[in-house]
Design an enzyme around this catalytic site. Structure first.
Site, PDB file in Angstrom:
ATOM      1  N   HIS A   1       0.467  -1.255  -0.122  1.00 41.67           N
ATOM      2  CA  HIS A   1       0.447   0.346   0.269  1.00 41.67           C
ATOM      3  C   HIS A   1       1.175   0.991  -0.045  1.00 41.67           C
ATOM      4  CE1 HIS A   1      -4.026  -1.358   0.556  1.00 41.67           C
ATOM      5  NE2 HIS A   1      -3.557  -2.440   0.715  1.00 41.67           N
TER       6      HIS A   1
ATOM      7  N   ASP B   1       2.005   2.327  -2.325  1.00 37.73           N
ATOM      8  CA  ASP B   1       2.254   2.640  -3.626  1.00 37.73           C
ATOM      9  C   ASP B   1       1.637   4.939  -4.460  1.00 37.73           C
ATOM     10  OD1 ASP B   1      -0.213   1.601  -4.454  1.00 37.73           O
ATOM     11  OD2 ASP B   1       0.039   1.324  -5.837  1.00 37.73           O
TER      12      ASP B   1
ATOM     13  N   GLY C   1      -9.069 -11.690  -8.343  1.00 40.24           N
ATOM     14  CA  GLY C   1      -8.835 -11.109  -6.965  1.00 40.24           C
ATOM     15  C   GLY C   1      -8.540 -12.410  -6.074  1.00 40.24           C
ATOM     16  N   ALA C   2      -7.351 -12.264  -6.636  1.00 41.58           N
ATOM     17  CA  ALA C   2      -6.060 -13.275  -5.623  1.00 41.58           C
ATOM     18  C   ALA C   2      -4.894 -12.514  -5.093  1.00 41.58           C
ATOM     19  CB  ALA C   2      -5.887 -14.245  -6.549  1.00 41.58           C
TER      20      ALA C   2
ATOM     21  N   LEU D   1      -2.862 -11.020  -7.514  1.00 42.48           N
ATOM     22  CA  LEU D   1      -2.255 -11.032  -8.894  1.00 42.48           C
ATOM     23  C   LEU D   1      -1.863  -9.388  -9.739  1.00 42.48           C
ATOM     24  CD1 LEU D   1      -0.937 -14.960  -8.977  1.00 42.48           C
ATOM     25  CD2 LEU D   1      -0.161 -13.366  -7.225  1.00 42.48           C
TER      26      LEU D   1
ATOM     27  N   SER E   1      -4.972  -9.078 -11.989  1.00 42.32           N
ATOM     28  CA  SER E   1      -5.964  -9.454 -13.092  1.00 42.32           C
ATOM     29  C   SER E   1      -5.901  -7.697 -13.859  1.00 42.32           C
ATOM     30  CB  SER E   1      -6.365 -10.529 -12.921  1.00 42.32           C
ATOM     31  OG  SER E   1      -7.908  -9.935 -11.857  1.00 42.32           O
TER      32      SER E   1
ATOM     33  N   GLU F   1      -8.698   2.947 -13.561  1.00 43.69           N
ATOM     34  CA  GLU F   1      -9.251   1.832 -12.577  1.00 43.69           C
ATOM     35  C   GLU F   1     -10.017   2.970 -10.722  1.00 43.69           C
ATOM     36  OE1 GLU F   1      -6.721  -1.185 -11.302  1.00 43.69           O
ATOM     37  OE2 GLU F   1      -7.734  -1.817 -10.120  1.00 43.69           O
TER      38      GLU F   1
ATOM     39  N   ASP G   1       0.824  -1.220  -9.763  1.00 42.46           N
ATOM     40  CA  ASP G   1       0.331  -2.807 -11.005  1.00 42.46           C
ATOM     41  C   ASP G   1      -0.348  -2.863 -11.887  1.00 42.46           C
ATOM     42  OD1 ASP G   1      -0.737  -3.497  -8.739  1.00 42.46           O
ATOM     43  OD2 ASP G   1      -3.380  -3.409  -9.021  1.00 42.46           O
TER      44      ASP G   1
HETATM   45  P1  ADP Z   1      -6.743  -8.164  -8.898  1.00 40.47           P
HETATM   46  O1  ADP Z   1      -6.230  -7.305  -9.379  1.00 40.47           O
HETATM   47  O2  ADP Z   1      -6.382  -8.611  -7.473  1.00 40.47           O
HETATM   48  O3  ADP Z   1      -7.009  -9.427  -9.357  1.00 40.47           O
HETATM   49  P2  ADP Z   1      -9.365  -6.607  -8.714  1.00 40.47           P
HETATM   50  O4  ADP Z   1     -11.170  -7.041  -7.984  1.00 40.47           O
HETATM   51  O5  ADP Z   1      -8.690  -4.945  -8.858  1.00 40.47           O
HETATM   52  O6  ADP Z   1      -8.320  -8.271  -8.639  1.00 40.47           O
HETATM   53  O7  ADP Z   1      -9.871  -6.860  -9.982  1.00 40.47           O
HETATM   54  C1  ADP Z   1     -10.715  -8.675  -9.775  1.00 40.47           C
HETATM   55  C2  ADP Z   1     -11.755  -7.244 -11.512  1.00 40.47           C
HETATM   56  O8  ADP Z   1     -11.165  -7.830 -12.956  1.00 40.47           O
HETATM   57  C3  ADP Z   1     -12.700  -9.078 -11.611  1.00 40.47           C
HETATM   58  O9  ADP Z   1     -13.641  -9.405 -10.451  1.00 40.47           O
HETATM   59  C4  ADP Z   1     -13.063  -8.423 -13.031  1.00 40.47           C
HETATM   60  O10 ADP Z   1     -14.647  -7.519 -12.548  1.00 40.47           O
HETATM   61  C5  ADP Z   1     -12.133  -8.470 -13.891  1.00 40.47           C
HETATM   62  N1  ADP Z   1     -11.333  -8.995 -14.595  1.00 40.47           N
HETATM   63  C6  ADP Z   1      -9.645  -9.454 -13.641  1.00 40.47           C
HETATM   64  N2  ADP Z   1      -9.780 -10.705 -15.030  1.00 40.47           N
HETATM   65  C7  ADP Z   1     -11.096 -10.600 -15.786  1.00 40.47           C
HETATM   66  C8  ADP Z   1     -11.032 -11.395 -17.135  1.00 40.47           C
HETATM   67  N3  ADP Z   1     -10.015 -12.731 -17.792  1.00 40.47           N
HETATM   68  N4  ADP Z   1     -11.940 -11.887 -18.012  1.00 40.47           N
HETATM   69  C9  ADP Z   1     -12.673 -10.441 -17.328  1.00 40.47           C
HETATM   70  N5  ADP Z   1     -13.214  -9.163 -16.469  1.00 40.47           N
HETATM   71  C10 ADP Z   1     -11.694  -9.655 -15.265  1.00 40.47           C
HETATM   72 MG    MG Z   2      -6.839  -5.287  -8.808  1.00 43.65          MG
END
Ligand code: ADP
Ligand code: MG
Length: 397
Positions: free
Chosen positions: A32, A34, A119-120, A122, A124, A180, A192
């Site tokens: 946290h 950044d 949501g792990a 990492l 995404s 975001e 990120d």
């Molecule tokens: P993190 O970034 O740690 O994985 P976040 O809550 O910030 O967790 O982001 C997760 C969200 O990003 C998901 O709930 C979804 O809305 C979106 N997302 C991530 N990857 C994908 C994907 N492959 N397809 C669609 N939505 C995605």
């Molecule tokens: Mg995220």
């Protein structure tokens, strides 16, 4: 790639014209920090979002995701939220940011495949934003300047686009962060997006979020980066994350500094009585993390991985005790990791409140570590543990 190509072909009745890929990241140290203009170390890892795309000439964007049943379909001149498809807010938010900068683009079809667990911790979400930005760049070449859109990049001899330079990556990272923050509603920092764009194979990315500079430092030694997913999903949007950010900002205000980057441990102790208890706890975490990143980068440069590993444990303890962004499952994972002889250090990674831990483990013991962690975690929680040995990879392309 083939699986995604087939999916695209099946969904859209034609082959994709371009592929782009963006990696997820593991936050190595600097939790946290950044959005507090602080210091952070990250690794881009071999979990990716891949987009297959092709242009359309009717101004419509259609996105189909191998993991979600809904189809996101909208006109580029009419981008709005659709509560039925929350994941589409990421590409929509990014497209709006590009438009606000004066980038011109038409419609396209996109198919998505991801190996990054959602949501792990990492990231995404950043990989999704970055891959969208790069997909649009391939289809409708653009460049960015501080003032908005610049001249499109000249294609190279083989008609490929030139690779992104440092400046373009930084401007793209900012556009992704703005998407975001403003459209999705998470007040995240730049970690990120920078990590997904600036990653280099087997290098630690060192980010200074005050000066917005990126450096790299090799990760030497027979070390495996093991990620253990608690299976507890965090929910960042609008929730705890923004709460912690508010406490950090409130603490900085009370201390009379522009951000917690300018706060010192002495300043915190001298102002203990003035700071609201949660502001103080959050500030202690951030100030400590900045110190640990500074110390950690010196240890890494000297190949002192055992000492570096200890900093990871201190960081987790500070998350647990000061910042309150751990949870029982993450604490259990760190406790289990500590009992393994091959583990040099472990901590929660990313936002917290669930998600994953990062573990540095001696390479020859990494499989044994995974097995013991899985057994211990299941015995205590009844949950199956997902874990991965991650390779450190290059950024998005
Ligand atoms: P993190 O970034 O740690 O994985 P976040 O809550 O910030 O967790 O982001 C997760 C969200 O990003 C998901 O709930 C979804 O809305 C979106 N997302 C991530 N990857 C994908 C994907 N492959 N397809 C669609 N939505 C995605
Ligand atoms: Mg995220």
């Amino acid at each position: 790639m083939n699986e995604l190509r087939d999916f695209f072909q099946h969904q859209f009745g034609a082959a994709p014209t371009h592929f782009v890929q963006a990696p997820g990241r593991v936050e190595l140290l600097g939790n946290h920090t950044d959005y507090n203009q602080g210091l952070v170390m990250a690794l881009a890892v071999d979990k990716h979002i891949t987009l297959a795309v092709a242009p359309r000439n009717d101004g419509v964007v259609e996105i189909r995701d191998m993991a979600f049943p809904e189809v996101a379909r909208f006109r580029v001149d009419q981008i709005e939220k659709d509560p039925a498809i929350p994941w589409a807010n990421y590409p929509k938010g990014l497209l709006l940011q590009l438009q606000q900068r004066g980038v011109k683009f038409g419609g396209f079809n996109a198919a998505i495949r991801s190996t990054i667990p959602l949501g792990a911790g990492l990231s995404s979400s950043a990989a999704f934003l970055v891959s969208t930005a790069l997909a649009v760049r391939k289809l409708y070449p653009y460049s960015l300047t501080d003032a908005g859109a610049g001249a499109p990049p000249p294609p190279e001899a083989n008609s490929a686009l030139p690779p992104l330079d440092y400046m373009q990556k930084m401007l793209l990272a900012k556009a992704c962060q703005a998407a975001e923050n403003q459209f999705v509603g998470v007040n995240c920092g730049l970690l990120d997006h920078i990590s997904s764009l600036f990653g280099q194979a087997w290098q630690v990315i060192l980010i200074d979020c005050l000066h917005l500079t990126v450096n790299w430092s090799p990760l030497h030694g027979d070390i495996a980066v093991v990620v253990c997913h608690s299976g507890v999903k965090h929910a960042l949007v609008g929730g705890e994350y923004n709460d912690r950010r508010a406490h950090c900002e409130s603490a900085a205000k009370t201390l009379g500094v522009p951000s917690l980057r300018f706060a010192t441990p002495e300043m915190l102790e001298a102002n203990q009585a003035k700071l609201a208890p949660r502001d103080l706890g959050c500030a202690r975490h951030i100030v400590g993390e900045n110190q640990r990143v500074t110390e950690g980068s010196q240890l890494l440069a000297a190949d002192k991985l055992v000492e570096f590993g200890r900093l990871l444990l201190v960081s987790h303890e500070s998350s647990r005790h000061n910042f309150l962004n751990s949870c029982p499952e993450l604490d259990l994972l760190v406790e289990l990791a500590k009992t393994h002889a091959g583990c040099l250090g472990a901590r929660l990674t990313g936002g917290g409140f669930g998600g994953a831990t990062l573990n540095l483990v001696r390479r020859d013991q990494a499989e044994d570590f995974r097995a013991k962690m899985a057994a211990g975690y299941e015995q205590k929680t009844g949950r199956k543990l997902q874990s991965w040995i991650c390779q450190v990879v290059n950024g998005a392309a």
